[in-house]
Enzyme design. Structure first.
Site, PDB file in Angstrom:
ATOM      1  N   ASP A  88      -7.792  20.345 -12.700  1.00  0.00           N
ATOM      2  CA  ASP A  88      -8.106  19.048 -13.306  1.00  0.00           C
ATOM      3  C   ASP A  88      -7.706  19.151 -14.781  1.00  0.00           C
ATOM      4  O   ASP A  88      -8.336  19.858 -15.569  1.00  0.00           O
ATOM      5  CB  ASP A  88      -9.605  18.758 -13.141  1.00  0.00           C
ATOM      6  CG  ASP A  88      -9.997  17.380 -13.680  1.00  0.00           C
ATOM      7  OD1 ASP A  88      -9.331  16.882 -14.596  1.00  0.00           O
ATOM      8  OD2 ASP A  88     -10.998  16.828 -13.191  1.00  0.00           O
ATOM      9  N   ARG A 142       0.857  -1.199   0.000  1.00  0.00           N
ATOM     10  CA  ARG A 142       0.000   0.000   0.000  1.00  0.00           C
ATOM     11  C   ARG A 142       0.887   1.241   0.000  1.00  0.00           C
ATOM     12  O   ARG A 142       0.614   2.215  -0.684  1.00  0.00           O
ATOM     13  CB  ARG A 142      -0.936   0.023   1.217  1.00  0.00           C
ATOM     14  CG  ARG A 142      -1.635   1.379   1.341  1.00  0.00           C
ATOM     15  CD  ARG A 142      -2.831   1.457   2.292  1.00  0.00           C
ATOM     16  NE  ARG A 142      -2.827   0.534   3.381  1.00  0.00           N
ATOM     17  CZ  ARG A 142      -2.111   0.649   4.514  1.00  0.00           C
ATOM     18  NH1 ARG A 142      -1.344   1.721   4.701  1.00  0.00           N
ATOM     19  NH2 ARG A 142      -2.167  -0.262   5.441  1.00  0.00           N
ATOM     20  N   TYR A 168     -17.001  18.604 -13.712  1.00  0.00           N
ATOM     21  CA  TYR A 168     -17.326  17.201 -13.943  1.00  0.00           C
ATOM     22  C   TYR A 168     -18.373  16.788 -12.896  1.00  0.00           C
ATOM     23  O   TYR A 168     -18.221  17.088 -11.713  1.00  0.00           O
ATOM     24  CB  TYR A 168     -16.051  16.360 -13.794  1.00  0.00           C
ATOM     25  CG  TYR A 168     -16.290  14.879 -13.871  1.00  0.00           C
ATOM     26  CD1 TYR A 168     -16.634  14.288 -15.073  1.00  0.00           C
ATOM     27  CD2 TYR A 168     -16.197  14.074 -12.743  1.00  0.00           C
ATOM     28  CE1 TYR A 168     -16.875  12.928 -15.154  1.00  0.00           C
ATOM     29  CE2 TYR A 168     -16.428  12.714 -12.814  1.00  0.00           C
ATOM     30  CZ  TYR A 168     -16.767  12.147 -14.023  1.00  0.00           C
ATOM     31  OH  TYR A 168     -17.008  10.804 -14.099  1.00  0.00           O
TER      32      TYR A 168
HETATM   33  C1  LIG Z   1     -13.777  11.100 -15.589  1.00  0.00           C
HETATM   34  C2  LIG Z   1     -13.388  12.375 -14.952  1.00  0.00           C
HETATM   35  C3  LIG Z   1     -13.141  12.456 -13.568  1.00  0.00           C
HETATM   36  C4  LIG Z   1     -13.331  11.259 -12.645  1.00  0.00           C
HETATM   37  O1  LIG Z   1     -12.447  10.239 -12.932  1.00  0.00           O
HETATM   38  P1  LIG Z   1     -12.741   8.667 -12.666  1.00  0.00           P
HETATM   39  O2  LIG Z   1     -11.496   8.025 -13.145  1.00  0.00           O
HETATM   40  O3  LIG Z   1     -13.956   8.301 -13.435  1.00  0.00           O
HETATM   41  O4  LIG Z   1     -12.963   8.521 -11.193  1.00  0.00           O
HETATM   42  C5  LIG Z   1     -12.741  13.666 -13.053  1.00  0.00           C
HETATM   43  N1  LIG Z   1     -12.602  14.763 -13.838  1.00  0.00           N
HETATM   44  C6  LIG Z   1     -12.841  14.718 -15.162  1.00  0.00           C
HETATM   45  C7  LIG Z   1     -12.662  15.950 -15.976  1.00  0.00           C
HETATM   46  C8  LIG Z   1     -13.242  13.538 -15.760  1.00  0.00           C
HETATM   47  O5  LIG Z   1     -13.496  13.509 -17.080  1.00  0.00           O
END
Ligand SMILES: *Cc1c(COP(=O)(O)O)cnc(C)c1O
Length: 379
Positions: A170, A46, A98
């Site tokens: 993000d 982990r 998102y």
């Molecule tokens: C898909 C997505 C997420 C979440 O990711 P997962 O891998 O599905 O948990 C977060 N931000 C954006 C912009 C995404 O497209």
């Protein structure tokens, strides 16, 4: 080294026992201590795993950070980053988030005492207006999902730095190939590696990357304490996906532009959302901040029924959530990816019932365009 060289080699020296060119999948939970009081640097999986470590080092190199951490999903990565905060802290976030991130903020993290304000961070001045004395973190998505509005990252970084606020971006939609938030002064980048980074629609994962040692130390502590780590096999898949990230992004971008131009000229289509179009509201900023426009294109048809007729008639493009894979994926944000966003909020963001979002894949673009054309005839 250049981007592709790092994508193929960073963090991945040949395996010392055999010379294996690819990083092995270290499918183990623990490691033998040579003697009491001394371990090999690897004690428990982990905390540390060589396959995951190789991926984390590669991701750090590609984003231009010093440390990266890989998680079991993009949401786990975002949750881990939000653990940099304490009870009572205030967060400002991009309003067109998102859907899953909005759900995490509103229905999970609020219960732990974090406060959230949503602002249209693409709008100059909106971020400053939302600042409070307790603001500790600014969370930005750019370009946003699905309306693809673009926030000025250098401006966000400058505002945050002056006030010791942690800035988080993000970067899922652009990948480090087209956008490098850390180089613009942002503190932490998060990804859903499920999307472009892995790129083959065969793994769920996420990562956080930073160039700040103080934040890295806390992220490492939380990753080990909360334990939402990426598995060795998924780490290996993402490492493999990364090797072609540059090639794939170049193709997504080329075909994305072609699809946007095609839709723009189509009689059945009302509005096209793509940062590469000259009439996009932040086109100039997108050109400055990103080195490509990517493969995400949204557009609107007359109403829900028109969208349904079109989506049901597609043959090549797959009706599915997710994005960033080699195959073209198409979705209906209002009822799929953004169903958890309240209807009134969706309308305010421009996510109308006639909206369709395409993740343009790397198939031959003529085939993608032909499929869209035959399906649009039904709209
Ligand atoms: C898909 C997505 C997420 C979440 O990711 P997962 O891998 O599905 O948990 C977060 N931000 C954006 C912009 C995404 O497209």
């Amino acid at each position: 080294m250049g981007f592709s060289t790092d994508a193929i080699h960073a963090g991945q020296p040949p395996e010392p026992t055999t010379g294996s060119v690819t990083v092995p999948i270290y499918q183990t939970s623990t490691y033998v201590y040579p003697e009491l009081g001394r371990h090999t640097g690897f004690d428990y999986a982990r905390s540390i795993n060589p396959t995951r470590l190789a991926l984390e080092r590669c991701l750090a190199a590609l984003e231009g950070g010093s440390h990266a951490y890989a998680y079991a999903s993009g949401m786990a990565a975002i949750d881990a980053v939000m653990n940099l905060l304490d009870h009572g802290d205030h967060v400002i976030s991009t309003s067109n988030l998102y859907g899953g991130t909005f759900r995490l903020f509103e229905h999970v993290l609020k219960r732990h005492g974090l406060e959230f304000t949503y602002a249209d961070t693409a709008e100059p001045g909106a971020l400053e207006k939302a600042l409070q004395p307790k603001t500790r973190l600014v969370y930005v998505e750019t370009p946003t999902n699905p309306v693809l509005s673009v926030t000025d990252l250098k401006q966000v970084a400058d505002i945050c730095k002056k006030r010791s606020i942690i800035s988080v971006v993000d970067n899922t939609f652009m990948s480090p190939y087209f956008q490098k938030p850390l180089a613009l002064g942002i503190d932490v980048v998060v990804h859903s590696t499920t999307k472009y980074i892995n790129g083959h629609s065969d793994s769920i994962g996420g990562c956080a990357v930073t160039g700040r040692a103080d934040l890295a130390e806390r992220l490492a502590f939380v990753q080990n304490s909360a334990g939402a780590i990426l598995s060795p096999f998924d780490s290996w898949l993402v490492l493999r996906g990364l090797k072609t990230l540059a090639l794939r992004m170049q193709c997504h971008d080329r075909s994305g532009r072609a699809v946007a131009d095609f839709l723009k000229a189509h009689a059945k289509v009302d509005k096209v959302y793509y940062p590469g179009l000259p009439d996009h509201p932040q086109h100039a900023l997108a050109k400055r901040q990103m080195s490509g426009f990517g493969g995400m294109v949204s557009f609107t048809l007359a109403d829900y029924d028109a969208a349904k007729r079109m989506l049901d008639r597609l043959k090549l493009c797959a009706l599915a959530e997710s994005l960033g894979g080699v195959e073209t994926l198409i979705c209906h944000p209002a009822s799929m990816t953004h169903a958890s966003v309240p209807a009134a909020e969706r309308r305010r963001l421009g996510i109308v019932d006639g909206m369709v979002r395409i993740s343009v894949g790397v198939e031959d673009v003529e085939d993608i365009l032909a499929d869209l054309e035959q399906a649009l005839q039904a709209a």
